[in-house]
Design a protein around this motif. Sequence first.
Motif, PDB file in Angstrom:
ATOM      1  N   GLY A  13       0.796  -1.383  -0.015  1.00 29.50           N
ATOM      2  CA  GLY A  13       0.041  -0.123  -0.037  1.00 29.50           C
ATOM      3  C   GLY A  13       0.749   1.358  -0.070  1.00 29.50           C
ATOM      4  N   CYS A  14       1.593   1.238   0.822  1.00 30.74           N
ATOM      5  CA  CYS A  14       3.030   2.707   1.122  1.00 30.74           C
ATOM      6  C   CYS A  14       3.172   3.074  -0.314  1.00 30.74           C
ATOM      7  CB  CYS A  14       3.991   2.300   2.065  1.00 30.74           C
ATOM      8  SG  CYS A  14       2.994   2.430   3.515  1.00 30.74           S
ATOM      9  N   LEU A  15       4.325   1.690  -1.023  1.00 31.67           N
ATOM     10  CA  LEU A  15       5.357   1.824  -2.414  1.00 31.67           C
ATOM     11  C   LEU A  15       3.795   2.575  -3.270  1.00 31.67           C
ATOM     12  CD1 LEU A  15       7.488   1.647  -4.269  1.00 31.67           C
ATOM     13  CD2 LEU A  15       6.183  -1.177  -4.407  1.00 31.67           C
ATOM     14  N   LYS A  46       9.100   7.779   3.789  1.00 29.44           N
ATOM     15  CA  LYS A  46      10.185   7.739   2.812  1.00 29.44           C
ATOM     16  C   LYS A  46      10.233   6.634   1.881  1.00 29.44           C
ATOM     17  CE  LYS A  46      15.674   6.703   4.088  1.00 29.44           C
ATOM     18  NZ  LYS A  46      16.085   6.583   5.538  1.00 29.44           N
ATOM     19  N   LEU A  47      10.731   7.099   0.406  1.00 21.81           N
ATOM     20  CA  LEU A  47      10.730   5.907  -0.562  1.00 21.81           C
ATOM     21  C   LEU A  47      12.225   5.563  -0.465  1.00 21.81           C
ATOM     22  CD1 LEU A  47       9.382   4.039  -2.182  1.00 21.81           C
ATOM     23  CD2 LEU A  47       8.832   5.911  -3.399  1.00 21.81           C
ATOM     24  N   ASP A  48      12.362   4.033  -0.130  1.00 18.92           N
ATOM     25  CA  ASP A  48      14.243   3.864  -0.658  1.00 18.92           C
ATOM     26  C   ASP A  48      13.947   2.329  -1.671  1.00 18.92           C
ATOM     27  OD1 ASP A  48      16.635   2.462  -1.074  1.00 18.92           O
ATOM     28  OD2 ASP A  48      16.519   2.136   1.034  1.00 18.92           O
ATOM     29  N   ALA A  49      13.999   3.336  -2.822  1.00 21.57           N
ATOM     30  CA  ALA A  49      13.579   1.603  -4.343  1.00 21.57           C
ATOM     31  C   ALA A  49      14.994   2.350  -5.274  1.00 21.57           C
ATOM     32  CB  ALA A  49      12.428   3.187  -5.129  1.00 21.57           C
ATOM     33  N   ASP A  50      15.449   2.186  -6.156  1.00 21.01           N
ATOM     34  CA  ASP A  50      16.349   1.818  -7.355  1.00 21.01           C
ATOM     35  C   ASP A  50      17.058   3.355  -8.058  1.00 21.01           C
ATOM     36  OD1 ASP A  50      16.398  -0.792  -6.927  1.00 21.01           O
ATOM     37  OD2 ASP A  50      15.427  -1.564  -9.008  1.00 21.01           O
ATOM     38  N   PRO A 129       8.535  -5.794  -5.425  1.00 23.05           N
ATOM     39  CA  PRO A 129       8.536  -5.877  -4.578  1.00 23.05           C
ATOM     40  C   PRO A 129       8.898  -4.803  -3.276  1.00 23.05           C
ATOM     41  CG  PRO A 129       9.923  -5.373  -6.038  1.00 23.05           C
ATOM     42  CD  PRO A 129       9.197  -6.236  -6.596  1.00 23.05           C
ATOM     43  N   SER A 130       7.742  -5.383  -2.385  1.00 21.78           N
ATOM     44  CA  SER A 130       8.603  -4.120  -0.938  1.00 21.78           C
ATOM     45  C   SER A 130       8.348  -5.140   0.218  1.00 21.78           C
ATOM     46  CB  SER A 130       6.459  -3.329  -1.458  1.00 21.78           C
ATOM     47  OG  SER A 130       6.788  -2.302  -0.998  1.00 21.78           O
ATOM     48  N   ASP A 131       8.922  -3.542   0.863  1.00 20.14           N
ATOM     49  CA  ASP A 131       9.310  -4.434   2.484  1.00 20.14           C
ATOM     50  C   ASP A 131       8.602  -3.050   3.610  1.00 20.14           C
ATOM     51  OD1 ASP A 131      10.174  -7.041   2.569  1.00 20.14           O
ATOM     52  OD2 ASP A 131      11.752  -6.293   0.852  1.00 20.14           O
ATOM     53  N   LEU A 132       8.258  -3.420   4.099  1.00 17.98           N
ATOM     54  CA  LEU A 132       8.036  -2.207   5.205  1.00 17.98           C
ATOM     55  C   LEU A 132       9.195  -2.177   5.993  1.00 17.98           C
ATOM     56  CD1 LEU A 132       5.593   0.494   5.127  1.00 17.98           C
ATOM     57  CD2 LEU A 132       4.886  -1.087   7.073  1.00 17.98           C
ATOM     58  N   LYS A 133       9.995  -0.839   6.797  1.00 15.55           N
ATOM     59  CA  LYS A 133      11.103  -1.371   7.411  1.00 15.55           C
ATOM     60  C   LYS A 133      10.555  -0.862   8.404  1.00 15.55           C
ATOM     61  CE  LYS A 133      14.578  -2.359   4.043  1.00 15.55           C
ATOM     62  NZ  LYS A 133      14.622  -3.453   4.323  1.00 15.55           N
ATOM     63  N   GLY A 134       9.774   0.113   9.168  1.00 13.75           N
ATOM     64  CA  GLY A 134       9.370   0.701  10.232  1.00 13.75           C
ATOM     65  C   GLY A 134       8.483   1.452   9.746  1.00 13.75           C
ATOM     66  N   PRO A 135       7.412   2.048  11.063  1.00 12.28           N
ATOM     67  CA  PRO A 135       6.120   3.652  10.665  1.00 12.28           C
ATOM     68  C   PRO A 135       7.068   4.789   9.893  1.00 12.28           C
ATOM     69  CG  PRO A 135       6.920   3.360  12.569  1.00 12.28           C
ATOM     70  CD  PRO A 135       8.162   2.107  12.056  1.00 12.28           C
ATOM     71  N   GLY A 136       6.733   4.837   8.425  1.00  9.63           N
ATOM     72  CA  GLY A 136       6.756   5.688   7.971  1.00  9.63           C
ATOM     73  C   GLY A 136       7.902   5.509   6.719  1.00  9.63           C
ATOM     74  N   VAL A 138       8.586   2.889   3.398  1.00  7.57           N
ATOM     75  CA  VAL A 138       9.194   1.580   2.836  1.00  7.57           C
ATOM     76  C   VAL A 138      10.311   1.849   1.413  1.00  7.57           C
ATOM     77  CG1 VAL A 138       7.882   2.704   0.653  1.00  7.57           C
ATOM     78  CG2 VAL A 138       7.265   0.503   1.258  1.00  7.57           C
ATOM     79  N   SER A 139      11.082   0.089   1.213  1.00  7.96           N
ATOM     80  CA  SER A 139      12.020  -0.312   0.901  1.00  7.96           C
ATOM     81  C   SER A 139      11.237  -0.707  -0.546  1.00  7.96           C
ATOM     82  CB  SER A 139      12.471  -0.554   1.214  1.00  7.96           C
ATOM     83  OG  SER A 139      13.878  -1.094   0.474  1.00  7.96           O
ATOM     84  N   SER A 140      11.546  -0.347  -2.079  1.00  8.61           N
ATOM     85  CA  SER A 140      11.530  -1.337  -3.272  1.00  8.61           C
ATOM     86  C   SER A 140      12.567  -1.223  -4.242  1.00  8.61           C
ATOM     87  CB  SER A 140       9.985  -1.392  -3.757  1.00  8.61           C
ATOM     88  OG  SER A 140       9.560  -1.949  -4.611  1.00  8.61           O
ATOM     89  N   HIS A 141      12.927  -2.817  -4.246  1.00  7.17           N
ATOM     90  CA  HIS A 141      14.019  -2.759  -5.192  1.00  7.17           C
ATOM     91  C   HIS A 141      13.782  -4.123  -6.033  1.00  7.17           C
ATOM     92  CE1 HIS A 141      16.984   0.222  -2.947  1.00  7.17           C
ATOM     93  NE2 HIS A 141      16.135  -0.311  -1.509  1.00  7.17           N
ATOM     94  N   GLY A 142      14.228  -3.523  -6.921  1.00  8.36           N
ATOM     95  CA  GLY A 142      13.606  -4.689  -8.603  1.00  8.36           C
ATOM     96  C   GLY A 142      12.047  -3.999  -9.312  1.00  8.36           C
TER      97      GLY A 142
END
Length: 310
Positions: A13-15, A46-50, A129-136, A138-142
């Motif tokens: 949802g965050c991604l 915070k969005l951490d992506a490629d 792919p998506s991972d929730l790293k913590g409150p606020g 999200v990380s998605s690589h690929g």
Amino acid sequence: MNKIMIVGAGAMGCLFGARLALAAYDVTLIDVWREHIDAINTAGLKLDADDGEQTVRIKAGHAGDVAFRPDLVIVFTKTLHTATALESVRHLFGEQTHLLTLQNGLGNVETLGRFATAERIMHGVTNYPSDLKGPGHVSSHGTGYIRIYGADGQCTDAHRATADALCAAGFNCTLDVNVERAIWEKVAFNAAMNSLTAVTGMTVGEVGASTSGPLLARQIVAETANVARAKNIVIDADAIWQSIRTVFVEHARHKPSMLQDILQGRATEIESINGAIIATARAHNVPAPVTETLCHLVRMIEQKPAASPG
């Protein structure tokens, strides 16, 4: 499709919310996790992506915090929470509000059908792919894909507008008249990988390295293909098996969501995955003994009393 509500602000949802907001859509995330909501509203998502890290300004709240009529509602809750989540926001739906489910499992359209007419429901599948790293955060690589279509088998301007919005957000989204086949193929994959890791406590790689794990996984895929065929849906069991073999190696340390739920003492999505396959198998008199056995084992683990302190 400018006003978009995303129900379920977990990893997916965050991604999706972040990407749509970056594409200038008016997006609101709905969730029950107050710490997560407060973090997003205070400091952004915070969005951490490629393509790097960025902070996305996006609205988030509980169902009772919002008061707008969405053009599109994308549902990302776990299947066991869908009805409750949609009930909390149904008063906001209008006659032109469309619903899209990209959830795991089977039976999602039937649940959404309690909140909108068939022509306003879309179903689909995604493997981003998506991972929730913590409150606020999200990380998605690929990379990945999204396939959607009208739940009633029709394609309307609203469906095309939804696909256009997702493409504008940077997703690879296509309208696929055979989307139900893609949904069943993902169900077959999840029925094998999720249930086997949940029951054994093994990572994906450990299941793949065992003697029995691959044999059981392949049998579950074969059984699911037979059940789908009884509904006149032909899925590619060999391709699914090859995907499983690939993740055994490339995602060896991964713990699927069902295993994570078991480890955290949470209810799983077993009923909408293996359970739904079994229900369909019984309705069509198709045997699925391995899939059923794994389903019963996960249910047993879910029903295990919590350990007493001390």
